[in-house]
Design an enzyme around this catalytic site. Sequence first.
Site, PDB file in Angstrom:
ATOM      1  N   GLU A 127      -6.025  -4.206  10.541  1.00 47.64           N
ATOM      2  CA  GLU A 127      -4.867  -3.161  10.886  1.00 47.64           C
ATOM      3  C   GLU A 127      -5.335  -2.368  11.980  1.00 47.64           C
ATOM      4  O   GLU A 127      -6.242  -1.553  12.116  1.00 47.64           O
ATOM      5  CB  GLU A 127      -4.934  -2.229   9.693  1.00 47.64           C
ATOM      6  CG  GLU A 127      -4.539  -3.021   8.421  1.00 47.64           C
ATOM      7  CD  GLU A 127      -4.053  -1.807   7.341  1.00 47.64           C
ATOM      8  OE1 GLU A 127      -2.846  -1.829   7.126  1.00 47.64           O
ATOM      9  OE2 GLU A 127      -4.907  -0.987   6.840  1.00 47.64           O
ATOM     10  N   HIS A 156      -9.724   1.789   4.495  1.00 46.69           N
ATOM     11  CA  HIS A 156      -8.774   1.656   5.328  1.00 46.69           C
ATOM     12  C   HIS A 156      -8.703   2.824   6.291  1.00 46.69           C
ATOM     13  O   HIS A 156      -9.490   3.860   6.120  1.00 46.69           O
ATOM     14  CB  HIS A 156      -7.556   2.222   4.270  1.00 46.69           C
ATOM     15  CG  HIS A 156      -6.004   2.294   4.984  1.00 46.69           C
ATOM     16  ND1 HIS A 156      -5.634   3.120   5.788  1.00 46.69           N
ATOM     17  CD2 HIS A 156      -5.078   1.385   4.898  1.00 46.69           C
ATOM     18  CE1 HIS A 156      -4.491   3.229   6.296  1.00 46.69           C
ATOM     19  NE2 HIS A 156      -4.220   1.732   5.670  1.00 46.69           N
ATOM     20  N   LYS A 213       0.087   4.320  -0.588  1.00 46.68           N
ATOM     21  CA  LYS A 213      -0.590   5.376  -0.043  1.00 46.68           C
ATOM     22  C   LYS A 213      -0.315   6.765  -0.838  1.00 46.68           C
ATOM     23  O   LYS A 213      -0.158   6.411  -2.086  1.00 46.68           O
ATOM     24  CB  LYS A 213      -0.043   5.723   1.430  1.00 46.68           C
ATOM     25  CG  LYS A 213      -0.220   4.578   2.282  1.00 46.68           C
ATOM     26  CD  LYS A 213      -0.407   4.941   3.696  1.00 46.68           C
ATOM     27  CE  LYS A 213      -0.451   3.460   4.576  1.00 46.68           C
ATOM     28  NZ  LYS A 213      -0.376   3.652   5.997  1.00 46.68           N
ATOM     29  N   GLU A 264      -7.085   5.300   7.364  1.00 49.85           N
ATOM     30  CA  GLU A 264      -7.041   6.567   7.093  1.00 49.85           C
ATOM     31  C   GLU A 264      -7.939   7.388   6.409  1.00 49.85           C
ATOM     32  O   GLU A 264      -8.216   8.589   6.294  1.00 49.85           O
ATOM     33  CB  GLU A 264      -5.595   6.705   6.156  1.00 49.85           C
ATOM     34  CG  GLU A 264      -4.366   6.508   7.030  1.00 49.85           C
ATOM     35  CD  GLU A 264      -3.008   5.889   6.411  1.00 49.85           C
ATOM     36  OE1 GLU A 264      -3.090   5.727   5.076  1.00 49.85           O
ATOM     37  OE2 GLU A 264      -2.252   5.493   7.066  1.00 49.85           O
ATOM     38  N   ASN A 296       0.936  -1.186   0.052  1.00 49.76           N
ATOM     39  CA  ASN A 296       0.011   0.108  -0.063  1.00 49.76           C
ATOM     40  C   ASN A 296       0.877   1.242   0.005  1.00 49.76           C
ATOM     41  O   ASN A 296       1.526   1.562   0.975  1.00 49.76           O
ATOM     42  CB  ASN A 296      -0.832   0.042   1.237  1.00 49.76           C
ATOM     43  CG  ASN A 296      -1.963   1.291   1.296  1.00 49.76           C
ATOM     44  OD1 ASN A 296      -1.648   1.982   0.527  1.00 49.76           O
ATOM     45  ND2 ASN A 296      -2.386   1.372   2.612  1.00 49.76           N
ATOM     46  N   SER A 299       2.842  -1.262  10.717  1.00 53.16           N
ATOM     47  CA  SER A 299       4.274  -1.453  10.972  1.00 53.16           C
ATOM     48  C   SER A 299       4.945  -2.863  10.698  1.00 53.16           C
ATOM     49  O   SER A 299       5.899  -3.413  11.225  1.00 53.16           O
ATOM     50  CB  SER A 299       4.593  -0.916  12.332  1.00 53.16           C
ATOM     51  OG  SER A 299       4.286   0.353  12.505  1.00 53.16           O
ATOM     52  N   GLY A 307       2.028   2.718  10.750  1.00 49.77           N
ATOM     53  CA  GLY A 307       3.120   3.715  10.473  1.00 49.77           C
ATOM     54  C   GLY A 307       3.451   4.343  11.916  1.00 49.77           C
ATOM     55  O   GLY A 307       4.331   5.373  11.800  1.00 49.77           O
TER      56      GLY A 307
HETATM   57  P1  PGA Z   1       2.468   0.768   7.596  1.00 48.69           P
HETATM   58  O1  PGA Z   1       1.107   0.830   6.913  1.00 48.69           O
HETATM   59  O2  PGA Z   1       3.186  -0.502   7.194  1.00 48.69           O
HETATM   60  O3  PGA Z   1       3.300   1.912   7.383  1.00 48.69           O
HETATM   61  O4  PGA Z   1       2.231   0.794   9.037  1.00 48.69           O
HETATM   62  C1  PGA Z   1       0.290  -0.259   6.739  1.00 48.69           C
HETATM   63  C2  PGA Z   1      -1.160   0.145   6.116  1.00 48.69           C
HETATM   64  O5  PGA Z   1      -1.533   1.375   6.559  1.00 48.69           O
HETATM   65  O6  PGA Z   1      -1.586  -0.370   5.163  1.00 48.69           O
END
Ligand code: PGA
Length: 254
Positions: A164, A94, A11, A96, A9, A210, A170
Amino acid sequence: MRTPLVVANWKMNTTVNDGVALAKELRAELGTVKGVEKVLCPPFVSLVPISEVLNGSSIKLGAQNIHFEESGAYTGEISPLMLKGLCRFVIIGHSERRIYFNESLEVINKKIKAALKAELKPILCVGENHKEEEAGESVGTITGQLRSALDGVREIGNLTIAYEPVWAIGTGKAAAPREVNSTANIIRRVIESVYGDDFEDRVRVIYGGSVTVDNIRDFMHEEHIDGAIVGGASLRASDFTAIVKKTAEIKAGK
Ligand code: PGA
């Protein structure tokens, strides 16, 4: 048997040129890796050029979002029909998007239905935030998100659920693999309770938050975790390659 799945992903990162370069590197490294499904989810503007880079390779393409209508006056949005034929997967719900774009449970439900109608494979993200975790409400939150996203959905096709935890995304603070495993098992039971046990081998539950080269092994050794969704580490070809290869090795029992 469920084929493991590793999703990149990206983003809102990479220009078209950067994305094409990254996809070329990944094709060279991962094109021949077997036993794991690999999916890249670049920004919308890079989908077309990257689909050309990946043409004929085993790496598949996914979108990071979708609108639920097929066409119309929705300035700035991308419809399922535009994605159909271009990519096979789409990330829906997601955190976000839920947090920064106010995506409601109702909208996510509509997006799941629209994606399935267009024969796209949804990767439905669910997960509790820090407050819900502290209050011991993780399972309730996740089950609520799942039930509402799938409300009225009769045929779930090749749905993937990405667990998640919001606090792990992140932050460098990944969840504990053991706990993710038991949550993944709970997610599977919820699906089973609605759709019956023949989905046992069809619905994949993957982990995101992460994920790194260093911790991927611990997650993949867990029975109910079928793969990973990788944000930050997927922007480095060498890291993403190592994550995919380790997943393939461990799931093949090597
Ligand atoms: P990250 O993001 O690996 O940077 O924690 C994962 C995601 O949001 O899909």
